[in-house]
Motif scaffolding. Structure first.
Motif, PDB file in Angstrom:
ATOM      1  N   ILE A  90       0.882  -1.275  -0.092  1.00 44.08           N
ATOM      2  CA  ILE A  90      -0.033   0.012   0.100  1.00 44.08           C
ATOM      3  C   ILE A  90       0.909   1.136   0.012  1.00 44.08           C
ATOM      4  O   ILE A  90       0.565   2.124  -0.662  1.00 44.08           O
ATOM      5  N   GLY A  91       1.783   1.149   0.849  1.00 41.90           N
ATOM      6  CA  GLY A  91       2.852   2.600   1.018  1.00 41.90           C
ATOM      7  C   GLY A  91       2.412   3.339   1.999  1.00 41.90           C
ATOM      8  O   GLY A  91       0.914   3.292   2.609  1.00 41.90           O
ATOM      9  N   GLY A  92       3.148   4.165   2.589  1.00 43.57           N
ATOM     10  CA  GLY A  92       2.869   5.052   3.320  1.00 43.57           C
ATOM     11  C   GLY A  92       3.204   4.743   4.920  1.00 43.57           C
ATOM     12  O   GLY A  92       3.361   3.763   5.055  1.00 43.57           O
ATOM     13  N   ALA A  93       3.769   5.751   5.721  1.00 41.36           N
ATOM     14  CA  ALA A  93       4.280   5.502   7.000  1.00 41.36           C
ATOM     15  C   ALA A  93       3.109   5.038   8.134  1.00 41.36           C
ATOM     16  O   ALA A  93       3.467   4.490   9.073  1.00 41.36           O
ATOM     17  N   GLU A  94       1.949   5.656   7.620  1.00 44.63           N
ATOM     18  CA  GLU A  94       1.062   5.398   8.700  1.00 44.63           C
ATOM     19  C   GLU A  94      -0.327   4.845   7.887  1.00 44.63           C
ATOM     20  O   GLU A  94      -0.314   4.495   6.982  1.00 44.63           O
ATOM     21  N   GLY A  95      -1.637   5.029   8.457  1.00 43.08           N
ATOM     22  CA  GLY A  95      -3.044   4.466   8.070  1.00 43.08           C
ATOM     23  C   GLY A  95      -2.910   3.091   7.694  1.00 43.08           C
ATOM     24  O   GLY A  95      -2.157   2.400   8.666  1.00 43.08           O
ATOM     25  N   LYS A  96      -3.381   2.648   6.846  1.00 43.47           N
ATOM     26  CA  LYS A  96      -3.665   1.358   6.636  1.00 43.47           C
ATOM     27  C   LYS A  96      -2.453   0.303   6.406  1.00 43.47           C
ATOM     28  O   LYS A  96      -2.549  -1.022   7.035  1.00 43.47           O
ATOM     29  N   ALA A  97      -1.510   0.924   5.804  1.00 41.45           N
ATOM     30  CA  ALA A  97      -0.216   0.340   5.591  1.00 41.45           C
ATOM     31  C   ALA A  97       0.466  -0.209   6.927  1.00 41.45           C
ATOM     32  O   ALA A  97       0.746  -1.343   7.264  1.00 41.45           O
ATOM     33  N   ARG A  98       0.411   0.987   7.915  1.00 43.65           N
ATOM     34  CA  ARG A  98       0.909   0.552   9.137  1.00 43.65           C
ATOM     35  C   ARG A  98      -0.106  -0.427   9.943  1.00 43.65           C
ATOM     36  O   ARG A  98       0.493  -1.524  10.833  1.00 43.65           O
ATOM     37  N   GLU A  99      -1.291  -0.069  10.108  1.00 44.13           N
ATOM     38  CA  GLU A  99      -2.215  -0.891  10.923  1.00 44.13           C
ATOM     39  C   GLU A  99      -2.179  -2.367  10.341  1.00 44.13           C
ATOM     40  O   GLU A  99      -2.137  -3.452  11.103  1.00 44.13           O
ATOM     41  N   LEU A 100      -2.141  -2.705   9.197  1.00 45.18           N
ATOM     42  CA  LEU A 100      -1.874  -3.902   8.468  1.00 45.18           C
ATOM     43  C   LEU A 100      -0.918  -4.866   9.106  1.00 45.18           C
ATOM     44  O   LEU A 100      -0.901  -5.861   9.472  1.00 45.18           O
ATOM     45  N   VAL A 101       0.129  -4.168   8.847  1.00 45.44           N
ATOM     46  CA  VAL A 101       1.528  -4.845   9.161  1.00 45.44           C
ATOM     47  C   VAL A 101       1.525  -5.083  10.632  1.00 45.44           C
ATOM     48  O   VAL A 101       2.163  -6.231  11.093  1.00 45.44           O
ATOM     49  N   GLU A 102       1.332  -4.101  11.441  1.00 43.82           N
ATOM     50  CA  GLU A 102       1.316  -4.346  12.987  1.00 43.82           C
ATOM     51  C   GLU A 102       0.253  -5.503  13.264  1.00 43.82           C
ATOM     52  O   GLU A 102       0.468  -6.385  14.143  1.00 43.82           O
ATOM     53  N   ALA A 103      -0.936  -5.642  12.803  1.00 45.01           N
ATOM     54  CA  ALA A 103      -1.926  -6.602  12.970  1.00 45.01           C
ATOM     55  C   ALA A 103      -1.560  -8.017  12.396  1.00 45.01           C
ATOM     56  O   ALA A 103      -1.560  -9.156  12.985  1.00 45.01           O
ATOM     57  N   ALA A 104      -0.718  -8.082  11.273  1.00 44.19           N
ATOM     58  CA  ALA A 104      -0.085  -9.370  10.978  1.00 44.19           C
ATOM     59  C   ALA A 104       0.921  -9.859  11.722  1.00 44.19           C
ATOM     60  O   ALA A 104       0.872 -11.065  12.018  1.00 44.19           O
ATOM     61  N   LEU A 105       1.889  -8.924  12.099  1.00 43.54           N
ATOM     62  CA  LEU A 105       3.013  -9.559  12.912  1.00 43.54           C
ATOM     63  C   LEU A 105       2.371  -9.888  14.492  1.00 43.54           C
ATOM     64  O   LEU A 105       2.620 -10.870  14.905  1.00 43.54           O
ATOM     65  N   THR A 106       1.582  -9.268  14.899  1.00 43.41           N
ATOM     66  CA  THR A 106       0.922  -9.408  16.072  1.00 43.41           C
ATOM     67  C   THR A 106       0.126 -10.808  16.162  1.00 43.41           C
ATOM     68  O   THR A 106       0.063 -11.678  16.946  1.00 43.41           O
ATOM     69  N   ALA A 107      -0.246 -11.124  14.805  1.00 38.80           N
ATOM     70  CA  ALA A 107      -1.015 -12.538  14.737  1.00 38.80           C
ATOM     71  C   ALA A 107      -0.038 -13.425  14.264  1.00 38.80           C
ATOM     72  O   ALA A 107      -0.328 -14.752  14.102  1.00 38.80           O
ATOM     73  N   GLY A 108       1.104 -13.210  14.135  1.00 39.77           N
ATOM     74  CA  GLY A 108       2.220 -14.242  14.101  1.00 39.77           C
ATOM     75  C   GLY A 108       2.492 -14.543  12.551  1.00 39.77           C
ATOM     76  O   GLY A 108       3.150 -15.444  12.325  1.00 39.77           O
ATOM     77  N   LYS A 109       1.826 -13.956  11.695  1.00 41.64           N
ATOM     78  CA  LYS A 109       2.122 -13.914  10.133  1.00 41.64           C
ATOM     79  C   LYS A 109       3.020 -13.313   9.687  1.00 41.64           C
ATOM     80  O   LYS A 109       3.281 -12.037  10.030  1.00 41.64           O
ATOM     81  N   PRO A 110       3.956 -13.913   8.896  1.00 41.87           N
ATOM     82  CA  PRO A 110       5.177 -13.469   8.345  1.00 41.87           C
ATOM     83  C   PRO A 110       4.682 -11.991   7.346  1.00 41.87           C
ATOM     84  O   PRO A 110       3.737 -12.142   6.692  1.00 41.87           O
ATOM     85  N   VAL A 111       5.354 -10.985   7.253  1.00 43.12           N
ATOM     86  CA  VAL A 111       5.062  -9.907   6.461  1.00 43.12           C
ATOM     87  C   VAL A 111       6.099  -9.521   5.754  1.00 43.12           C
ATOM     88  O   VAL A 111       7.514  -9.696   5.771  1.00 43.12           O
ATOM     89  N   GLY A 123      10.619   1.413  12.436  1.00 37.57           N
ATOM     90  CA  GLY A 123      11.486   0.173  12.541  1.00 37.57           C
ATOM     91  C   GLY A 123      11.689  -0.420  14.055  1.00 37.57           C
ATOM     92  O   GLY A 123      11.675  -1.522  13.967  1.00 37.57           O
ATOM     93  N   GLU A 124      11.876   0.368  14.784  1.00 40.35           N
ATOM     94  CA  GLU A 124      12.069  -0.192  16.237  1.00 40.35           C
ATOM     95  C   GLU A 124      10.894  -0.850  16.851  1.00 40.35           C
ATOM     96  O   GLU A 124      10.912  -2.108  17.377  1.00 40.35           O
ATOM     97  N   ARG A 125       9.935  -0.410  16.742  1.00 44.55           N
ATOM     98  CA  ARG A 125       8.520  -1.070  17.086  1.00 44.55           C
ATOM     99  C   ARG A 125       8.227  -2.283  16.282  1.00 44.55           C
ATOM    100  O   ARG A 125       7.943  -3.269  16.894  1.00 44.55           O
ATOM    101  N   LEU A 126       8.337  -2.200  15.000  1.00 41.85           N
ATOM    102  CA  LEU A 126       8.072  -3.194  13.942  1.00 41.85           C
ATOM    103  C   LEU A 126       9.000  -4.510  14.407  1.00 41.85           C
ATOM    104  O   LEU A 126       8.555  -5.626  14.215  1.00 41.85           O
ATOM    105  N   SER A 127      10.343  -4.119  14.692  1.00 41.01           N
ATOM    106  CA  SER A 127      11.276  -5.126  15.002  1.00 41.01           C
ATOM    107  C   SER A 127      10.894  -6.070  16.447  1.00 41.01           C
ATOM    108  O   SER A 127      11.107  -7.176  16.320  1.00 41.01           O
ATOM    109  N   LEU A 137       9.835 -10.170   9.211  1.00 42.14           N
ATOM    110  CA  LEU A 137       9.692  -9.091   8.694  1.00 42.14           C
ATOM    111  C   LEU A 137      10.475  -8.853   7.439  1.00 42.14           C
ATOM    112  O   LEU A 137      11.605  -8.556   7.951  1.00 42.14           O
ATOM    113  N   LEU A 138      10.168  -9.134   6.358  1.00 40.66           N
ATOM    114  CA  LEU A 138      11.344  -9.089   5.086  1.00 40.66           C
ATOM    115  C   LEU A 138      10.920  -7.772   4.406  1.00 40.66           C
ATOM    116  O   LEU A 138       9.882  -7.532   3.718  1.00 40.66           O
ATOM    117  N   PHE A 139      11.931  -7.122   3.889  1.00 38.80           N
ATOM    118  CA  PHE A 139      11.709  -5.815   3.126  1.00 38.80           C
ATOM    119  C   PHE A 139      12.853  -5.538   1.977  1.00 38.80           C
ATOM    120  O   PHE A 139      13.280  -4.559   1.613  1.00 38.80           O
TER     121      PHE A 139
END
Length: 440
Positions: A90-111, A123-127, A137-139
């Protein structure tokens, strides 16, 4: 007896949920379709897109996606039981992109993501989320498109202590500076051409003001030094102040001008900056032109290495995204910043005025007696030593003429003080242009 290829194809597919079906998302779908056999053999199992989230379901993307499950809300991909890996495009540092990545990691799904702004700012919080929930989390696609910059730093150089990292990290700026140098045209003219060709966005601010390169540099620095760099501490300058005149003077002096992102680590801390720089025209990075990117790393043992290639576009970026997905299919896991998450604490870059090096200073001055003496007196008083000077005489006394000064290495705070005092002289008719010199 079954072959390894048949064995891989018989395994349970790795199911992808893709958020964002723009240029890269559609390119990924086409790549996975066209190279399905090759990818299955290299991943050890089939890889399939099973669900997507995108705003426009009717848009022609060059591939039939009607059989896929569509989610109106991208966040639903994180809880979809038929999605093994979430791909955020999606792109962007906030909004749906951030919410999705945080939700997926919290659910234990690779991103897998190509989102450089998200990683640079959070980066610190996501790591920590990645480590806490054992969710990779791969990028790879977030920096330099199809160039394997992330793998080179995080894996290829894993045993070495990296001293510096950076390079040409924005193809739009590199194209503009290349065209200005080759044609003698001004910035505004070449920027419009880049927009017409699709190399620059309608609003080019993120590119030409250096923020895109800064996002990528922050990621490279975090990988190189094992800890995120607070983004607001990264010094960022763009290329708007660079004129065709500067590119011509650079050629006369034996340099080319490139927008560089550079990060260095020393006993005094980490220096991270994005700014136009003069580089020797004989340096390998000076030969990287057009929309190409280049990443340079220097290790204590490996020395200096450079990789280059196309830094954007559907093909290169989709290939980098797919490489990360293949790693996940193989069961490969690496900490986000290449070190234990408990050791990951963001650090600040040192202040820009602590940088030490040589400078190029271009002035527009009134051509009259005593001008050079006044300017060199200011440099002397600020502790700045001159190395070279170029003066173009005017046709008539009293006209404004360009004057270029090249200094010996000095502290940036001293150079900035001299620049301010020189700019205040009544014989200086325009804002001085100051460019750092990198010797490589």
């Amino acid at each position: 007896m079954t072959s390894s290829k048949e064995e891989a194809a018989s395994k349970h597919p790795l199911r992808l949920g893709v958020a964002g079906l723009g240029t890269v998302g559609a390119g990924l779908a086409i790549l996975l379709r066209d190279n399905a056999d090759l990818i299955t053999a290299r991943a050890g199992r089939p890889i399939q897109i099973t669900a997507v989230a995108a705003r426009d379901r009717t848009r022609d993307r060059g591939i039939d996606l009607s059989a896929l499950r569509w989610h109106a809300d991208a966040i639903d991909l994180a809880s979809d039981p038929n999605v093994d890996v979430v791909v955020e495009l999606i792109g962007g540092a906030e909004g749906k992109a951030r919410e999705l990545v945080e939700a997926a990691l919290t659910a234990g799904k690779p991103v897998v993501t190509a989102n450089k702004a998200l990683l640079a700012l959070h980066g610190e919080r996501l790591s920590r989320l990645s480590a806490a929930h054992n969710a990779p989390l791969l990028f790879e696609a977030a920096v330099a498109g199809g160039i394997p910059a992330i793998k080179t730093v995080r894996e290829g150089l894993a045993a070495d202590r990296i001293l510096s990292i950076g390079g040409i990290l924005n193809g739009t700026c590199n194209y503009i500076l290349t065209a200005m140098r080759e044609t003698g045209r001004d910035f505004a003219d070449v920027l419009k051409e880049a927009q017409d060709l699709g190399y620059a966005e309608a609003d080019p601010t993120t590119d030409v003001d250096g923020f895109d390169a800064a996002h990528k540099l922050a990621i490279l620095a975090a990988l190189a030094f094992g800890k995120p760099v607070e983004f607001d501490s990264v010094h960022v300058e763009g290329i708007r102040s660079i004129g065709a005149l500067d590119l011509g003077f650079a050629r006369t002096l034996g340099y080319r001008i490139k927008l560089l992102g550079l990060a260095r680590q020393s006993e005094r801390g980490i220096d991270a900056r994005v700014a136009p720089c003069l580089v020797p025209e004989t340096a390998p990075i000076a030969q990287v032109d057009g929309v190409f990117n280049a990443v340079i790393a220097e290790g204590a043992f490996v020395g200096r290495l450079m990789i280059e290639g196309r830094g954007a576009g559907a093909g290169p970026t989709a290939t980098a995204v797919a490489a990360d997905i293949i790693d996940i299919a193989r069961g490969k896991t690496i900490p986000v910043w290449g070190t234990y998450a408990t050791d990951v604490t963001a650090v600040r870059s040192r202040p820009a005025d602590e940088w030490h090096g040589a400078f190029y200073l271009r002035l527009s001055v009134t051509d009259r007696a005593g001008v050079i003496a006044d300017i060199t007196a200011i440099l002397r008083d600020c502790g700045v030593s001159l190395s070279r000077m170029i003066q173009h005489p005017s046709a008539r006394s009293g006209d404004d003429v360009p004057l270029v000064l090249v200094t010996h290495p000095t502290e940036e705070r001293a150079m900035q003080a001299a620049r301010q005092r020189i700019a205040a002289l009544d014989v200086v008719s325009a804002e001085p242009v100051l460019i750092r010199i990198e010797t490589f």
